[in-house]
Design a protein around this motif. Sequence first.
Motif, PDB file in Angstrom:
ATOM      1  N   ASN A 151     -11.690  -0.174   7.729  1.00 34.14           N
ATOM      2  CA  ASN A 151     -10.407   0.131   7.123  1.00 34.14           C
ATOM      3  C   ASN A 151     -10.622   0.937   5.858  1.00 34.14           C
ATOM      4  O   ASN A 151     -11.514   0.645   5.063  1.00 34.14           O
ATOM      5  CB  ASN A 151      -9.628  -1.149   6.824  1.00 34.14           C
ATOM      6  CG  ASN A 151      -8.848  -1.619   8.039  1.00 34.14           C
ATOM      7  OD1 ASN A 151      -7.684  -1.230   8.226  1.00 34.14           O
ATOM      8  ND2 ASN A 151      -9.474  -2.425   8.881  1.00 34.14           N
ATOM      9  N   GLN A 152      -9.784   1.956   5.697  1.00 34.48           N
ATOM     10  CA  GLN A 152      -9.944   2.891   4.590  1.00 34.48           C
ATOM     11  C   GLN A 152      -8.584   3.255   4.014  1.00 34.48           C
ATOM     12  O   GLN A 152      -7.599   3.388   4.739  1.00 34.48           O
ATOM     13  CB  GLN A 152     -10.630   4.150   5.092  1.00 34.48           C
ATOM     14  CG  GLN A 152     -10.745   5.271   4.058  1.00 34.48           C
ATOM     15  CD  GLN A 152     -11.511   6.457   4.596  1.00 34.48           C
ATOM     16  OE1 GLN A 152     -12.724   6.529   4.471  1.00 34.48           O
ATOM     17  NE2 GLN A 152     -10.815   7.412   5.187  1.00 34.48           N
ATOM     18  N   ILE A 153      -8.527   3.405   2.684  1.00 40.77           N
ATOM     19  CA  ILE A 153      -7.338   3.953   2.037  1.00 40.77           C
ATOM     20  C   ILE A 153      -7.753   5.152   1.204  1.00 40.77           C
ATOM     21  O   ILE A 153      -8.897   5.249   0.743  1.00 40.77           O
ATOM     22  CB  ILE A 153      -6.608   2.914   1.161  1.00 40.77           C
ATOM     23  CG1 ILE A 153      -7.510   2.409   0.032  1.00 40.77           C
ATOM     24  CG2 ILE A 153      -6.097   1.755   2.012  1.00 40.77           C
ATOM     25  CD1 ILE A 153      -6.771   1.555  -1.001  1.00 40.77           C
ATOM     26  N   LYS A 172      -7.147  -5.735  -0.809  1.00 39.57           N
ATOM     27  CA  LYS A 172      -8.308  -6.169  -0.022  1.00 39.57           C
ATOM     28  C   LYS A 172      -8.337  -5.342   1.261  1.00 39.57           C
ATOM     29  O   LYS A 172      -7.394  -5.366   2.058  1.00 39.57           O
ATOM     30  CB  LYS A 172      -8.207  -7.653   0.313  1.00 39.57           C
ATOM     31  CG  LYS A 172      -9.374  -8.192   1.139  1.00 39.57           C
ATOM     32  CD  LYS A 172      -9.163  -9.671   1.492  1.00 39.57           C
ATOM     33  CE  LYS A 172     -10.297 -10.205   2.365  1.00 39.57           C
ATOM     34  NZ  LYS A 172     -10.071 -11.635   2.760  1.00 39.57           N
ATOM     35  N   LEU A 173      -9.439  -4.610   1.460  1.00 43.77           N
ATOM     36  CA  LEU A 173      -9.599  -3.762   2.638  1.00 43.77           C
ATOM     37  C   LEU A 173     -10.559  -4.435   3.605  1.00 43.77           C
ATOM     38  O   LEU A 173     -11.683  -4.770   3.237  1.00 43.77           O
ATOM     39  CB  LEU A 173     -10.159  -2.390   2.240  1.00 43.77           C
ATOM     40  CG  LEU A 173      -9.581  -1.726   0.989  1.00 43.77           C
ATOM     41  CD1 LEU A 173     -10.217  -0.352   0.790  1.00 43.77           C
ATOM     42  CD2 LEU A 173      -8.075  -1.626   1.058  1.00 43.77           C
ATOM     43  N   ASN A 174     -10.107  -4.606   4.854  1.00 46.77           N
ATOM     44  CA  ASN A 174     -10.888  -5.288   5.892  1.00 46.77           C
ATOM     45  C   ASN A 174     -10.934  -6.789   5.597  1.00 46.77           C
ATOM     46  O   ASN A 174     -10.270  -7.277   4.669  1.00 46.77           O
ATOM     47  CB  ASN A 174     -12.293  -4.681   6.029  1.00 46.77           C
ATOM     48  CG  ASN A 174     -12.639  -4.341   7.470  1.00 46.77           C
ATOM     49  OD1 ASN A 174     -11.800  -3.888   8.229  1.00 46.77           O
ATOM     50  ND2 ASN A 174     -13.888  -4.538   7.840  1.00 46.77           N
ATOM     51  N   LEU A 196      -5.354  -4.735   6.096  1.00 46.51           N
ATOM     52  CA  LEU A 196      -5.132  -4.406   4.697  1.00 46.51           C
ATOM     53  C   LEU A 196      -4.208  -5.449   4.082  1.00 46.51           C
ATOM     54  O   LEU A 196      -3.150  -5.751   4.648  1.00 46.51           O
ATOM     55  CB  LEU A 196      -4.488  -3.026   4.557  1.00 46.51           C
ATOM     56  CG  LEU A 196      -5.278  -1.829   5.110  1.00 46.51           C
ATOM     57  CD1 LEU A 196      -4.406  -0.581   5.093  1.00 46.51           C
ATOM     58  CD2 LEU A 196      -6.546  -1.599   4.290  1.00 46.51           C
ATOM     59  N   HIS A 214      -7.766   3.435  10.076  1.00 48.06           N
ATOM     60  CA  HIS A 214      -8.598   2.362  10.626  1.00 48.06           C
ATOM     61  C   HIS A 214      -9.359   2.891  11.834  1.00 48.06           C
ATOM     62  O   HIS A 214      -9.035   3.937  12.401  1.00 48.06           O
ATOM     63  CB  HIS A 214      -7.748   1.149  11.030  1.00 48.06           C
ATOM     64  CG  HIS A 214      -6.831   1.410  12.188  1.00 48.06           C
ATOM     65  ND1 HIS A 214      -7.235   1.365  13.495  1.00 48.06           N
ATOM     66  CD2 HIS A 214      -5.503   1.719  12.216  1.00 48.06           C
ATOM     67  CE1 HIS A 214      -6.212   1.627  14.295  1.00 48.06           C
ATOM     68  NE2 HIS A 214      -5.153   1.854  13.538  1.00 48.06           N
ATOM     69  N   LEU A 272     -13.435   2.308   1.385  1.00 46.81           N
ATOM     70  CA  LEU A 272     -13.629   1.919   2.791  1.00 46.81           C
ATOM     71  C   LEU A 272     -14.496   0.671   2.852  1.00 46.81           C
ATOM     72  O   LEU A 272     -15.416   0.498   2.053  1.00 46.81           O
ATOM     73  CB  LEU A 272     -14.290   3.067   3.542  1.00 46.81           C
ATOM     74  CG  LEU A 272     -14.767   2.873   4.977  1.00 46.81           C
ATOM     75  CD1 LEU A 272     -14.743   4.201   5.730  1.00 46.81           C
ATOM     76  CD2 LEU A 272     -16.198   2.300   5.039  1.00 46.81           C
ATOM     77  N   LYS A 326      -3.574   5.502   4.932  1.00 45.32           N
ATOM     78  CA  LYS A 326      -4.344   4.411   5.531  1.00 45.32           C
ATOM     79  C   LYS A 326      -4.979   4.889   6.841  1.00 45.32           C
ATOM     80  O   LYS A 326      -4.364   5.635   7.595  1.00 45.32           O
ATOM     81  CB  LYS A 326      -3.427   3.210   5.793  1.00 45.32           C
ATOM     82  CG  LYS A 326      -2.782   2.671   4.508  1.00 45.32           C
ATOM     83  CD  LYS A 326      -1.724   1.619   4.789  1.00 45.32           C
ATOM     84  CE  LYS A 326      -0.427   2.225   5.285  1.00 45.32           C
ATOM     85  NZ  LYS A 326       0.299   2.962   4.227  1.00 45.32           N
ATOM     86  N   TYR A 342     -15.761  -6.675   3.543  1.00 48.88           N
ATOM     87  CA  TYR A 342     -14.517  -6.211   2.930  1.00 48.88           C
ATOM     88  C   TYR A 342     -14.774  -5.825   1.482  1.00 48.88           C
ATOM     89  O   TYR A 342     -15.822  -6.127   0.909  1.00 48.88           O
ATOM     90  CB  TYR A 342     -13.408  -7.261   3.041  1.00 48.88           C
ATOM     91  CG  TYR A 342     -13.757  -8.655   2.554  1.00 48.88           C
ATOM     92  CD1 TYR A 342     -13.397  -9.099   1.289  1.00 48.88           C
ATOM     93  CD2 TYR A 342     -14.420  -9.559   3.396  1.00 48.88           C
ATOM     94  CE1 TYR A 342     -13.692 -10.388   0.858  1.00 48.88           C
ATOM     95  CE2 TYR A 342     -14.716 -10.858   2.983  1.00 48.88           C
ATOM     96  CZ  TYR A 342     -14.351 -11.262   1.709  1.00 48.88           C
ATOM     97  OH  TYR A 342     -14.646 -12.539   1.287  1.00 48.88           O
ATOM     98  N   PHE A 379       0.825  -1.207   0.000  1.00 41.16           N
ATOM     99  CA  PHE A 379       0.000   0.000   0.000  1.00 41.16           C
ATOM    100  C   PHE A 379       0.862   1.262   0.000  1.00 41.16           C
ATOM    101  O   PHE A 379       0.431   2.308   0.504  1.00 41.16           O
ATOM    102  CB  PHE A 379      -0.943  -0.005   1.205  1.00 41.16           C
ATOM    103  CG  PHE A 379      -2.069  -1.000   1.070  1.00 41.16           C
ATOM    104  CD1 PHE A 379      -3.283  -0.635   0.516  1.00 41.16           C
ATOM    105  CD2 PHE A 379      -1.900  -2.315   1.474  1.00 41.16           C
ATOM    106  CE1 PHE A 379      -4.321  -1.551   0.387  1.00 41.16           C
ATOM    107  CE2 PHE A 379      -2.924  -3.242   1.346  1.00 41.16           C
ATOM    108  CZ  PHE A 379      -4.139  -2.868   0.790  1.00 41.16           C
TER     109      PHE A 379
END
Length: 247
Positions: free
Chosen positions: A116-118, A105-107, A80, A53, A221, A51, A233, A46
């Motif tokens: 979780n967010q990017i 893959k988020l969460n 993440l 959370h 997210l 990032k 996710y 990433f």
Amino acid sequence: MKRTNEPDKYRKKIKRNLLASSIALALVSSNSWAIFQNGDFENGDFSHWEKEHGLNYRLKGNPPFTADSVQISNGGSFILNVVSNSFDPRAPHLVLPRQGNFTAKLNDEIGGRHINQISQKDVITEDDRDPSDGKLHIRFTYAAVLNDPNHASYQQPYFHVQLKDLTTAEILYDDIAYSNQPGRLFYTTNFNGTWRSTPFIDVDMIVPDSLIGHELEVRALAADCSQNAHGGYVYVDAFGANKIKPQ
């Protein structure tokens, strides 16, 4: 009569052609994902992404939910990952990775109220113009996989994807949905519970030339249910200007 060293002449010509090809390839590669760095996650990580959370105690308000409905409380942990050749039993219709060698893959599927967010900010330039149509493009793809515990809408696992023009504060693209939201296309899979998943949603936004020089922000997210026990996710990939391969 002057003699020419023919083998040397041809070798030099080949070297010049190879050098020109290498330079052209380097220029294409440097511009391939010009609007966002590591937008395709081909670094295998990433890097270049911000990032964040936290914990999900509920979506604020009632449907239809918006970005203002998202509440990220302190706590939780980073969940993440990047996936390569994978099979997701909760969403067997998804081909992973979506493009290239990696998809983010988020969460995850475990639960625990995690969010979780990017996000990433960058400036749109001439490098983001597609030579095939002469227009500026922002492209990306995503797919959500959400457990469905049949909670109230504001308690369900959910996802959110947004593209915003920070220069004008205009929202260019916004998609937020909770598990089994009416009117949304979901595939249903029974695998240690009921899971609702979307197909990969390919976004191709044509933006006006007037946006050149504007700073854009993309964010994605995913959130577990607010009652702790059910996961959610989202897979994301191919943030940039290049065309996304057909599914």
